[in-house]
Design an enzyme around this catalytic site. Sequence first.
Site, mmCIF file in Angstrom:
data_model
loop_
_atom_site.group_PDB
_atom_site.id
_atom_site.type_symbol
_atom_site.label_atom_id
_atom_site.label_comp_id
_atom_site.label_asym_id
_atom_site.label_seq_id
_atom_site.Cartn_x
_atom_site.Cartn_y
_atom_site.Cartn_z
ATOM 1 N N LYS A 88 10.222 25.542 17.531
ATOM 2 C CA LYS A 88 10.047 24.570 16.461
ATOM 3 C C LYS A 88 10.254 25.321 15.182
ATOM 4 C CE LYS A 88 6.841 21.851 19.236
ATOM 5 N NZ LYS A 88 5.486 21.829 20.006
ATOM 6 N N GLN A 104 -0.426 23.968 18.847
ATOM 7 C CA GLN A 104 -0.041 23.909 20.134
ATOM 8 C C GLN A 104 -0.954 23.775 21.359
ATOM 9 O OE1 GLN A 104 3.651 23.982 20.557
ATOM 10 N NE2 GLN A 104 3.048 23.416 22.714
ATOM 11 N N ASP A 121 1.919 15.356 15.035
ATOM 12 C CA ASP A 121 2.323 15.254 16.428
ATOM 13 C C ASP A 121 1.571 13.603 16.734
ATOM 14 O OD1 ASP A 121 3.044 17.017 18.049
ATOM 15 O OD2 ASP A 121 1.347 18.302 18.362
#
Length: 288
Positions: A53, A97, A120
């Site tokens: 990422k 994460q 997200d």
Amino acid sequence: MTAQIINGKELVRSIREEIKQEVQEMAHEGTQPGLAVVLVGEDPASSVYVRNKAKACEEVGIYSEVHKLPAETTELELLTLIGQLNKDEKIHGILVQLPLPKHIDEDIVIDSISVHKDVDCFHPVNVGNLVIGKPGMLPCTPSGVIEILHRMEVPLAGKHAVVIGRSNIVGKPMALLLLQEHATVTICHSRTKDLAEITKQADVLVAAVGRAKMIKREHVKEGAVVIDVGMNRDEHGKLCGDVDLDDVLETAGMITPVPGCVGPMTITMLLKNTVAAAKQAGAYGSHS
Ligand code: NDP
């Protein structure tokens, strides 16, 4: 007829080029989109995702910072960091994460991320907006699948789309986005009876199960578009999808390979969300 294997790398390359240009235009106006990625613990797969990422951000000119915290980090320490990132004006997107260590409540952590920085799209407010079809942040993996379908000019309106999997991060939002595209949507899961009977009716079949190569020829309608979200290891430890590509190759019309399509497209949608969040922040002043 042999299925067309979708060239995910080429799709991703061209979308990232578009994002890069957008970021350059923003730079002329004095804005640089910024993403903060938070990793708690040393899970090897998570570390790879986080690295990828950060690398993708660099590639398109997005500022990124990675916060690596030890596995013993307390929930309060993590919430404090998120509170700071929520207020940080150079950060427009925050990604924690998952999975988090067991002693940290994931729901509390997700709820603490500013709705405007939730790239997200896991925050209940953003999920709610998705359900009622309000514009806003879209979850990366399912919106990446829609992007693939659009770019490959796959018609969706009136088509039967079958999604295998009903998780909050893939299956459910995937079904909602397909519904917004006017497909007729069926969701299958582990309690579904006669899975093949249902999947065989799909014009578009999305597999998000997490079981190596479980989707075979008998699950696929002749000429169907098959999207493989799965990321699994086969018996030799090699990365593979939920679909047995070799087995369905003569039946499907189009198929995404694993690796090299939905995975990198997911990261590309994260970049897109970060740019969109930065534009929103610019338009309405910074949010907290
Ligand atoms: P989950 O384990 O959360 O969900 C799996 C779903 O599959 C569940 O809804 C489960 O049903 C269903 N399922 C399990 N076994 C069967 C079966 N035999 N028949 C039908 N349905 C079944 O996984 P995720 O949604 O998080 O991820 C799915 C896959 O996608 C994984 O391989 C994951 O690694 C990959 N993934 C890939 C991403 C990418 O960027 N490419 C991003 C996110 C995930 P039930 O609800 O009844 O248990």
